[in-house]
Write an enzyme that holds these catalytic residues in place. Structure first.
Site, PDB file in Angstrom:
ATOM      1  N   CYS A   1      38.629  -7.065 -58.798  1.00 36.09           N
ATOM      2  CA  CYS A   1      38.061  -6.087 -57.643  1.00 36.09           C
ATOM      3  C   CYS A   1      37.019  -6.710 -56.924  1.00 36.09           C
ATOM      4  O   CYS A   1      37.091  -6.442 -55.563  1.00 36.09           O
ATOM      5  CB  CYS A   1      37.316  -4.904 -58.194  1.00 36.09           C
TER       6      CYS A   1
ATOM      7  N   ASP B   1      28.343  24.362 -73.277  1.00 37.37           N
ATOM      8  CA  ASP B   1      28.901  25.240 -71.663  1.00 37.37           C
ATOM      9  C   ASP B   1      30.379  25.153 -71.819  1.00 37.37           C
ATOM     10  O   ASP B   1      30.830  24.492 -72.494  1.00 37.37           O
ATOM     11  CB  ASP B   1      28.258  24.331 -70.820  1.00 37.37           C
TER      12      ASP B   1
END
Lengths: 63, 749
Positions: B47, B447
């Protein structure tokens, strides 16, 4: 034993030179991207094969 | 070339993103401009070279350099009028999402470099003094020995004064508030060893501890530097994650022009324009247009809600379908987002200070050791009939040999190794206190939306005509509503029909013409208006041609991978499992029907979540909170320890002790396992350090400790502790490296 009076200062000076060059490289940002430098060496910027190589690269399409 | 790029930038980026890109410009040391971009997807050297080659080939770039550790690109533009939006667009074309780098991470932390410098100085001193000491131990006598001692002193005194500063200042600040931390005995031992050795030197004595003092500093500084590095790496990785919201707003000026305004400069009464795909910048009231809003990060509702003129929209909600104009009601500092952040810092304050295990150990250890030294002094004074010099020497050697070198390394080294291990697993740990707390949790609170669920709903199987399904898919791919996306993705077997005159009606659905026939995909009652008969449910999505029979779709939430594994592992470990959700009770029950739970709370507001966790803590419980939303930020801070997925809101990621980058929730159970093993290794390290003291203290009290024994014993115990901690990185579990390896391969070709 008098050689010690020469050798010990030499050792210390060598150590100090090493320490100073470490400080210099630290200030120069040589340690800011250790991971990047380790990987960079694997990728050649130069895409052309070296002139001494005569064999055909396998990537080239065969006619 | 620039012209093409300009077009590309406009296509790819909204004016808001282009405005926000300007935040990346900074003034370099030489006065020129540099552009700092955060690119979280940089993974390897491939990259790096791809990005550098592409950017350096551009006319408007003087030089571009990628920092792989920080996942950041630094660009020096050529010419004065550089547009960072063009660089972001160029990176986007390469497949890398980039955003302006945070100010917090732009400058490197000076503490890390300071510690590294101190370590280098201590290392230099330790090597040279040891060299001289070995000569003395092996029998140098007379003037040679005295010269070597003098030389050692000349090296040791400046080294101790420079490299010891981190310990001296930490010990001093602890003593000033009348507390004792691990640095107090360390400072005392180092300073006393130096002073005692200087006194001995003046008297021409034999026993000098310069080597012990400096080697000790070297070992401890090494441990401390690693600890600092670990925290720095984790925080830069977390800050580098793609920011959800660009921090700015598009404001319509009185003359009708659009302008980018920094978030802090938005004033009440400003007319904001929020386009599809953007986050609402501040609390506002819709004045024109209507749209679907994704409020899942705010309230936990998984499905979008309709906002039309007159409705309030909170900062942090995501605008999905239409563009709206809204009047700002409050400045950014008072908006919902800021309230959540205040609630979070309040919860953090109430949490109280957790006392690190090393400090607890120091509080027991320091008085015992200091008392022992005093007793040694008194008893030697008594037995030698008032030879105070001899007594003082023995007492100080007790303090030197009990200097908690191994104790000081026991915790940080184990944590550094564990953090490296977690990072390989895709879990970022913010600091060592988190992993200590995670090891002793007795409940886990989750959650629902975005944490247990993936945030992408799934379509239940449908039976219908191929023509109808392909028409429905043709409409669905034109919409960015989550239900439509689910329909488009899960009806992938059907070819998408060609749709003309597409029109999206926020809050209702999408309409178009297929082969000349009018067709609608959306809410059941809205579709039924054109269909021949009512749909199966007025709220669930449905599809119909004008005059045709409607087809009902059932869209449900999907659980993340690894939810069952995590819940099984936790319930086997005897933990209580709780779900706290802002969503409706039915949806929570539907999702959790096959999970073993202690408690389910639905319809919770952010403040309810915080008080639920605070109640738990008042009962003496130690809950782990796993959550992602803005509405969880307070609860994450109130919990004993907390985790958030990388998809969490910015506030959630800041509040959590751990952030996991993996898709699956099994990261939670895996992190807990690593935390438990780390706690075990820390306990072993303490045992090793105490065993060492059990042998060394009697020798010291008896006055048998020579500098040689001190140096050997202290180094050996430190190396033992480091070796034991390294066992943590040997992993019994196979890690999933597949994705990374594939990427590497792709980048290499």
């Amino acid at each position: 034993m008098s050689i010690l009076s020469l050798l010990i200062p030499v050792t210390l000076v060598m150590g100090l030179v090493g320490l100073a060059s470490f400080f210099w490289s630290l200030r120069n940002g040589q340690y800011e991207d250790l991971e990047g430098d380790a990987e960079r060496i694997l990728y050649d910027e130069d895409d052309r094969p070296l002139p001494s190589r005569t064999y055909k690269s396998p990537k080239e399409p065969t006619p | 070339m620039t012209l093409v790029d300009g077009d590309a930038a406009e296509q790819l980026m909204s004016p808001l993103q282009q405005g926000a890109a300007r935040r990346s410009l900074r003034t370099a040391r030489d006065g020129g401009a540099i552009c700092l971009l955060s690119v979280p997807d940089i993974r390897c050297g491939g990259c790096v070279s791809k990005i550098e080659r592409a950017l350096n080939a551009r006319d408007d770039v003087a030089s571009a350099r990628v920092n792989l550790s920080l996942k950041r690109v630094q660009i020096t533009p050529s010419g004065s009028r550089a547009d960072p939006a063009l660089f972001i667009a160029a990176l986007d074309r390469l497949g890398f999402a980039a955003s302006a780098a945070d100010d917090a991470t732009a400058t490197p932390d000076p503490t890390g470099n300071g510690l590294l410098r101190a370590t280098a100085v201590a290392g230099f001193g330790a090597m040279n003094i040891m060299l001289l000491s070995v000569a003395v131990w092996s029998g140098a006598l007379g003037t040679t020995r005295d010269a070597f001692h003098l030389l050692s002193a000349m090296i040791a005194v400046p080294v101790v004064l420079y490299a010891g500063q981190p310990f001296f200042s930490s010990a001093w600040s602890a003593l000033r508030v009348r507390r004792v931390n691990m640095d107090v005995p360390i400072t005392l031992a180092v300073l006393l060893a130096t002073v005692l050795s200087l006194a001995e030197l003046l008297q021409g004595g034999e026993q000098l501890f310069f080597d012990a003092a400096v080697t000790l500093l070297f070992f401890l500084l090494g441990g401390r530097y690693l600890d600092q590095m670990m925290r720095e790496r984790a925080s830069s990785a977390i800050n580098g994650l793609a920011r959800l919201a660009p921090s700015g707003a598009m404001v319509r000026r009185p003359d009708g022009a659009l302008a980018y305004v920094e978030l802090e400069e938005v004033k009440p009464g400003d007319r904001l324009v929020v386009s599809a795909g953007e986050y609402v910048p501040v609390d506002a009231q819709v004045s024109e247009g209507s749209t679907d809003l994704d409020r899942s990060l705010i309230t936990g509702e998984p499905l979008p809600v309709l906002a039309s003129p007159g409705d309030m929209i909170e900062a942090g909600t995501l605008n999905l379908t239409g563009s709206v104009e809204a009047v700002a009601l409050r400045p950014a500092a008072e908006s919902f987002l800021a309230q959540m952040i205040r609630m979070q810092s309040e919860a953090e304050r109430n949490r109280g200070t957790y006392e690190r295990i090393a400090n607890r150990a120091a509080r027991l250890y320091a008085p015992v050791v200091h008392l022992m030294a005093l007793l040694t002094f008194l008893s030697w004074l008594w037995t030698t009939d008032g030879d105070w010099q001899q007594a003082l020497f023995v007492a100080i050697s007790v303090l030197i040999i009990t200097c908690p070198c191994a104790l000081g390394l026991a915790v940080p080294v184990a944590h550094v190794v564990a953090a490296g291990r977690l990072m390989r697993m895709g879990v970022l740990m913010k600091d060592g206190a988190g992993i200590e707390r995670l090891a002793n949790i007795d409940a886990a609170v989750f959650d629902k939306t975005g944490t247990l669920t993936t945030g992408r709903p799934r379509l239940e199987p449908v039976i219908a005509d191929v023509a109808d399904l392909s028409a429905a898919r043709g409409l669905a791919i034109r919409s960015s509503h989550p239900a439509a996306k689910a329909i488009a993705a899960d009806l992938v077997a059907e070819p998408a029909a060609v749709v003309e005159q597409v029109q999206e009606v926020p809050g209702y659905g999408i309409e178009g013409r297929i082969d000349g026939r009018r067709a609608r995909l959306g809410r059941g009652d809205w579709v039924a208006e054109i269909a021949g008969e009512p749909a199966s449910s007025p709220t669930d999505p449905a599809f119909a041609f004008a005059g045709g029979a409607p087809i009902g779709f059932e869209v449900t939430e999907t659980l993340r991978d690894g939810v069952h594994d995590t819940f099984d592992a936790f319930s086997r470990g005897g933990l209580d499992l709780v779900i706290l959700s802002g969503d409706s009770r039915e949806r929570v029950m539907h999702l959790s029907h096959d999970l073993v739970l202690t408690d389910i709370c639905a319809g919770m507001k952010p403040a309810d979540k915080v008080s639920y966790l605070e109640n738990m803590r008042h009962e003496g419980r130690r809950p782990l909170m796993v959550g992602d939303g803005l509405n969880d930020a307070g609860a994450l801070a109130a919990a004993h320890v907390s985790m958030a997925p990388s998809s969490a809101s910015d506030a959630g990621r800041t509040a959590a002790d751990f952030v996991f980058l993996r898709k699956g929730l099994d990261a939670v159970a895996a992190t807990h396992r690593v935390a438990c093993r780390t706690a075990a290794v820390v306990r072993q390290n303490f045992t090793l350090a105490i065993c060492y003291n059990c042998i060394a203290i009697p020798l010291a009290v008896a006055g048998l400790v020579t500098p040689l024994i001190a140096a050997l014993a202290m180094s050996a115990s430190s190396i033992l502790v480091i070796g034991n901690s390294l066992r943590l990185s040997a992993s019994p579990e196979k890690l999933r490296h597949g994705t990374r390896r594939r990427r590497l391969k792709k980048a290499a070709t």
